[in-house]
Write a protein that holds these residues in place. Structure first.
Motif, PDB file in Angstrom:
ATOM      1  N   ARG A 125      45.146   3.295 -16.255  1.00  0.00           N
ATOM      2  CA  ARG A 125      45.526   1.973 -16.735  1.00  0.00           C
ATOM      3  C   ARG A 125      46.845   1.520 -16.086  1.00  0.00           C
ATOM      4  N   GLN A 126      47.757   2.503 -16.019  1.00  0.00           N
ATOM      5  CA  GLN A 126      49.048   2.177 -15.396  1.00  0.00           C
ATOM      6  C   GLN A 126      48.844   1.750 -13.955  1.00  0.00           C
TER       7      GLN A 126
ATOM      8  N   SER B 265      47.356  -1.692 -13.762  1.00  0.00           N
ATOM      9  CA  SER B 265      48.250  -2.812 -14.093  1.00  0.00           C
ATOM     10  C   SER B 265      49.291  -3.001 -12.988  1.00  0.00           C
TER      11      SER B 265
END
Ligand SMILES: [Zn+2]
Length: 445
Positions: free
Chosen positions: A90-91, A94
């Motif tokens: 997810r990091q 993003s």
């Protein structure tokens, strides 16, 4: 000649028909567990065998518990790993989005891998969970194999099939609710009474709520609510010969002692609370006063260290429960736990009897739904009230067939009396005084 049947009080052995006998209820003190019930009910060899069977089932149960535990740990680890992986991804996603860069081939590959990993893990966990089912069912099989499942043979269905079925179910529900209240499981009791549409009024609940509130405080070593209660009920407690209030003051004093020399003055001034108990508890008060000498050195290093023993707190809870129940007219053990414990004792005996009845083909012996075919000794602890068995009909008297005292003093059941009437007159079967049947008086034990 038969013995006259004038009312003879207490206990009479199992062979002694036609006399007052003590009806059951309960044993079960705090130390009384299922195993000791079994021990009392079975011959020594039977106990050993029973314990072996229990141990066998327990081993299966341990296996299940072990599996559950390792499954739980494994589950947590796997999910933790997954979460970690997902949050990393997810990091990265993003940060790519922030840079405004298009999705790279590596990232899409990682996403696809992530989805696969999640699916695999969930599948693996589900199949591991299924494996536990087989262990659980092994426990069930072990119970079936090792214990007699034919309990229903000693249960009379007619008990629940009678016309009063609904009423009896309500009695059972009420007993369960009362037990829950007594155990302090207030919310469960509320829920059950709502679901079973029982109408439990506040007057019934109130004593239990009060008892539980005070006991909960005592468990937290807060003496105040118990002391307030004991002081406001002092007179009644004294009439019961209860030393509850003294013991509560003593505990408060001991707690001050444990506070060391700083609390000396407070302890001394608290000692005035012992004054009303000086006559009854002189020796204990002397001990407490004596302990003050050792306060500077610390009570724990003195001959009075026993005063700090934690068992005083367990004892005070027991004393409070016993005395408060006596004062409020409640039984220390709920009727449900009493019945259950009695059942634990009675069941093995009944199963044996049932087998004998079947072997000898005398099935008619046990037909009365309110009565057992034999007396079962539950021990002194279970003697609560007396019952009367009619010496003529050899049946326990009931509300519909109560004991009647004749004018000569002999007691028989009403059914027996009706059978003995001859030409409007009754001749006592024992003395044999002739009398008017209407002169007999009902006896209530
Ligand atoms: Zn008589």
């Amino acid at each position: 000649m038969m013995e006259p049947c004038a009312v003879r009080f207490p206990p009479v052995g199992p062979s002694d028909d036609g006399a007052l006998r003590h009806a059951l209820p309960p044993p079960v003190g705090p130390s009384d567990d299922g195993a000791s019930c079994l021990r009392r009910a079975l011959p020594p060899m039977g106990v050993r065998r029973m314990m072996e069977l229990c141990a066998f089932v327990e081993r299966e149960l341990d296996k299940v518990l072990h599996k559950f535990l390792s499954y739980g740990q494994h589950c947590e680890r796997s999910l933790e790993e997954l979460l970690c992986y997902v949050s990393q991804l997810r990091q990265e996603l993003s940060s790519t989005a922030l840079q405004g860069a298009p999705l790279s081939a590596t990232l899409s590959l990682m996403m696809a891998q992530c989805c696969r990993k999640i699916k695999d893990t969930v599948q693996k966990l589900a199949s591991d969970h299924k494996d536990i089912h087989s262990s659980v069912s092994r426990v069930g099989k072990a119970i079936d194999r090792n214990f007699d499942a034919e309990l229903c043979s000693v249960v009379s269905d007619s008990v629940w099939e009678s016309r009063e079925k609904q009423q009896q179910q309500q009695i059972l529900q009420m007993a369960i609710v009362e037990h829950l209240y007594q155990q302090g499981m207030l919310s469960v009791a509320e829920e059950l009474s709502q679901e079973s549409t029982l109408n439990v009024d506040l007057d019934f609940k109130q004593p239990f709520l009060e008892l539980n509130r005070i006991l909960e405080a005592l468990h937290k070593q807060d003496l105040r609510p118990a002391l307030d209660w004991a002081i406001s009920n002092r007179q009644h407690l004294l009439e019961l010969n209860s030393s509850l209030e003294f013991k509560l003051h003593r505990l408060h004093f001991i707690r001050l002692l444990a506070g060391g020399p700083d609390k000396q003055l407070e302890a001394l001034s608290y000692a005035r609370h012992f004054q009303p108990f000086a006559r009854l508890h002189q020796r204990e008060i002397q001990v407490m006063m004596g302990s003050l000498v050792y306060l500077p050195l610390g009570i724990e290093n003195s001959p009075y260290c026993h005063l700090l023993d934690a068992r005083h707190w367990t004892e005070i809870c027991e004393t409070f429960t016993r005395d408060a129940c006596a004062l409020l007219g409640l039984s220390v053990e709920s009727p449900l736990s009493v019945s259950f414990a009695s059942g634990c004792v009675a069941l093995p005996v009944l199963m044996n009897i049932k087998a004998v009845i079947e072997q000898r083909q005398c099935t008619g012996v046990w037909s009365h739904k309110d009565e057992l075919p034999i007396e079962i000794e539950l021990g002194m602890k279970c003697w609560y009230h007396s019952v009367f068995a009619c010496p003529i009909l050899r049946q326990q008297t009931t509300d519909s067939n109560p004991p009647i005292k004749l004018i000569c003093g002999h007691v028989i059941s009403r059914d027996a009396l009706n059978k003995l009437i001859n030409g409007g007159k009754l001749k006592c079967p024992y003395c044999p005084m002739e009398q008017n049947p209407a002169d007999g008086k009902r006896i209530i034990f």
